[in-house]
Design a protein around this motif. Structure first.
Motif, PDB file in Angstrom:
ATOM      1  N   ARG A 166       0.785  -1.392   0.045  1.00 37.34           N
ATOM      2  CA  ARG A 166       0.062   0.023  -0.054  1.00 37.34           C
ATOM      3  C   ARG A 166       0.880   1.382  -0.271  1.00 37.34           C
ATOM      4  N   GLY A 167       2.293   1.193   0.751  1.00 36.34           N
ATOM      5  CA  GLY A 167       2.981   2.416   0.844  1.00 36.34           C
ATOM      6  C   GLY A 167       3.374   2.788  -0.737  1.00 36.34           C
ATOM      7  N   LEU A 168       3.845   1.716  -1.687  1.00 33.36           N
ATOM      8  CA  LEU A 168       4.204   2.208  -2.704  1.00 33.36           C
ATOM      9  C   LEU A 168       3.042   2.736  -3.705  1.00 33.36           C
ATOM     10  N   ILE A 169       1.808   1.910  -3.525  1.00 36.83           N
ATOM     11  CA  ILE A 169       0.738   2.572  -4.173  1.00 36.83           C
ATOM     12  C   ILE A 169       0.527   3.933  -3.909  1.00 36.83           C
ATOM     13  N   GLY A 170       0.550   4.482  -2.616  1.00 37.40           N
ATOM     14  CA  GLY A 170       0.356   5.600  -2.081  1.00 37.40           C
ATOM     15  C   GLY A 170       1.388   6.581  -2.722  1.00 37.40           C
ATOM     16  N   MET A 171       2.614   6.368  -2.843  1.00 37.85           N
ATOM     17  CA  MET A 171       3.572   7.242  -3.335  1.00 37.85           C
ATOM     18  C   MET A 171       3.447   7.171  -4.735  1.00 37.85           C
ATOM     19  N   ARG A 172       3.090   6.458  -5.467  1.00 34.66           N
ATOM     20  CA  ARG A 172       2.771   6.337  -7.196  1.00 34.66           C
ATOM     21  C   ARG A 172       1.659   7.305  -7.256  1.00 34.66           C
ATOM     22  N   GLU A 173       0.731   7.200  -6.323  1.00 38.79           N
ATOM     23  CA  GLU A 173      -0.591   7.871  -6.464  1.00 38.79           C
ATOM     24  C   GLU A 173      -0.217   9.503  -6.362  1.00 38.79           C
ATOM     25  N   ARG A 174       0.557   9.715  -5.213  1.00 36.22           N
ATOM     26  CA  ARG A 174       0.838  11.130  -5.102  1.00 36.22           C
ATOM     27  C   ARG A 174       1.523  11.742  -6.202  1.00 36.22           C
ATOM     28  N   ALA A 175       2.528  11.056  -6.645  1.00 31.88           N
ATOM     29  CA  ALA A 175       3.478  11.430  -7.752  1.00 31.88           C
ATOM     30  C   ALA A 175       2.455  11.918  -9.100  1.00 31.88           C
TER      31      ALA A 175
END
Length: 396
Positions: free
Chosen positions: A359-368
């Motif tokens: 979920r952390g990587l998904i959140g980072m990609r969504e923010r970018a």
């Protein structure tokens, strides 16, 4: 709400309108039959006249439901009335146009319900019936009454077709208004959904980061306590850090909850890249040494990029602290003319930033992606994990 606002009273009470139409048609039919003739002379109406007028006008009450049927009935009644008068009074009423007034009202209903073409066909049939009656009762005679009948029949068809067109236009506007309202509601629902996702992401970042630090510091405190009271000063310092980090977590949570519209909740400034040193210090208290490096011309960046960059670094370091099994990490910020490149690297033997549920990587990609950038992440060839983010700076 309809396009025209509140409906006019005649649309809200159609039965009242129909009753008024019947009364007016009855009054005009009787009056015109009484003064029919050439030159106009007063004629005494008989029971046949009253019976015809009452029957023909009463049928008009059904014109909305059966427009064509009502037209046929009124025309047949008018023709029958003319034939009866010919037999009873030997054609005393020489003008038979007034008899067809109820039929013209029914003709208007046909044009309004079926359109101009149907109205023209029905109008031609009505004139044929009137002409036939006139020829039977008074053959060879042509008067202004016949001309008036033709003119009024055309007006009835035109009025009915115009009303039908106006109704279709209003219906189209109302349909467009309904579609626009539906689109507005769907857009509002979409924006609400996006806002919920954004708030959920903020909550995830804050809770994951702060609880990771508190968990690590609590573990240190427990270790010091189980080792005896040999280091009471360090134990007190660790507990003090736990208190400070939990206080900061609560403050950030209150700030995020304040976005939900609670005016009594104090709102803290949203963290940005200028607070990376404080972020690194908070991880240092939990046992993870973070080195922050900046390259290029350090300058102010768009607020959305500022917040997204901070949260990406925060999430990446949180994953390092939880999964990487290392005591060091490096964060570098490279300010290019139009792009901010952020790199978070560790040399741990664990899973690094790729651990956990993902979920952390998904959140980072969504923010970018929200600011037009991108995030790549993966294991480094020499060991450890690497997170790279490229965020556009736009025109400065």
């Amino acid at each position: 709400m309809s396009v025209g606002g509140n409906q006019a009273w005649w649309r809200r009470y159609p039965r009242v309108v129909d009753a008024a139409v019947v009364l007016v048609a009855l009054f005009l039919t009787l009056g015109m039959m009484r003064f029919a003739g050439r030159p106009p002379t007063r004629r005494v109406l008989n029971p046949v006249d009253y019976g015809y007028a009452a029957a023909a006008c009463a049928v008009l009450l059904m014109r909305r439901r059966w427009p064509v049927g009502v037209l046929v009935v009124t025309v047949l009644l008018a023709m029958g009335h003319g034939v009866i008068l010919l037999a009873v009074e030997h054609g005393a009423m020489r003008e038979h146009g007034p008899q067809f007034l109820p039929g013209q009202v029914a003709l208007y209903g046909v044009a309004a319900a079926r359109g101009g073409r149907a109205g023209l066909v029905a109008g031609a049939a009505l004139l044929a019936a009137a002409g036939t009656t006139q020829m039977v009762v008074a053959p060879g005679e042509l008067s202004l009454g016949v001309v008036a009948l033709v003119t009024s029949t055309g007006l009835a068809v035109a009025a009915g077709a115009g009303v039908r067109t106006q109704r279709a236009y209003v219906a189209t506007l109302e349909e467009r208004a309904v579609r626009a309202e539906r689109a507005r509601r769907e857009e509002a629902a979409r924006l609400v959904g996006e806002e919920r996702v954004r708030i959920a992401r903020e909550l995830h970042d804050v809770v994951a980061h702060q609880l990771t630090l508190i968990n690590a510091q609590a573990g240190v405190a427990l270790y010091l306590h189980e080792g005896g009271q040999s280091e009471p000063a360090r134990l007190a310092e660790t507990l003090s850090h736990v208190k400070d980090d939990s206080k900061q977590a609560l403050a950030e949570l209150r700030s995020i909850v304040g976005l939900l519209g609670a005016p009594e909740v104090p709102r803290e400034p949203v963290p940005g890249l200028d607070r990376l040193d404080d972020l690194a210090a908070s991880f240092a208290r939990a046992g993870l040494t973070v080195e922050v490096r900046r390259q290029g011309e350090t300058r102010a960046v768009p607020s959305a990029v500022d917040v997204s960059g901070y949260r990406i670094v925060q999430e990446a370091l949180t994953n390092v602290s939880k999964h990487a099994a290392t005591a060091t990490a490096r964060v570098s910020l490279d300010y290019a003319p139009d792009t901010l490149k952020i790199v978070i690297a560790d040399d741990g033997a664990g899973q690094g930033s790729g651990g956990g549920s993902g979920r952390g990587l998904i959140g980072m990609r969504e923010r970018a992606a929200a600011v037009g950038g991108e995030v790549t992440a993966g294991h480094r060839p020499g060991g450890g994990f690497l997170v790279e983010a490229a965020l556009p700076l736009g025109d400065q």
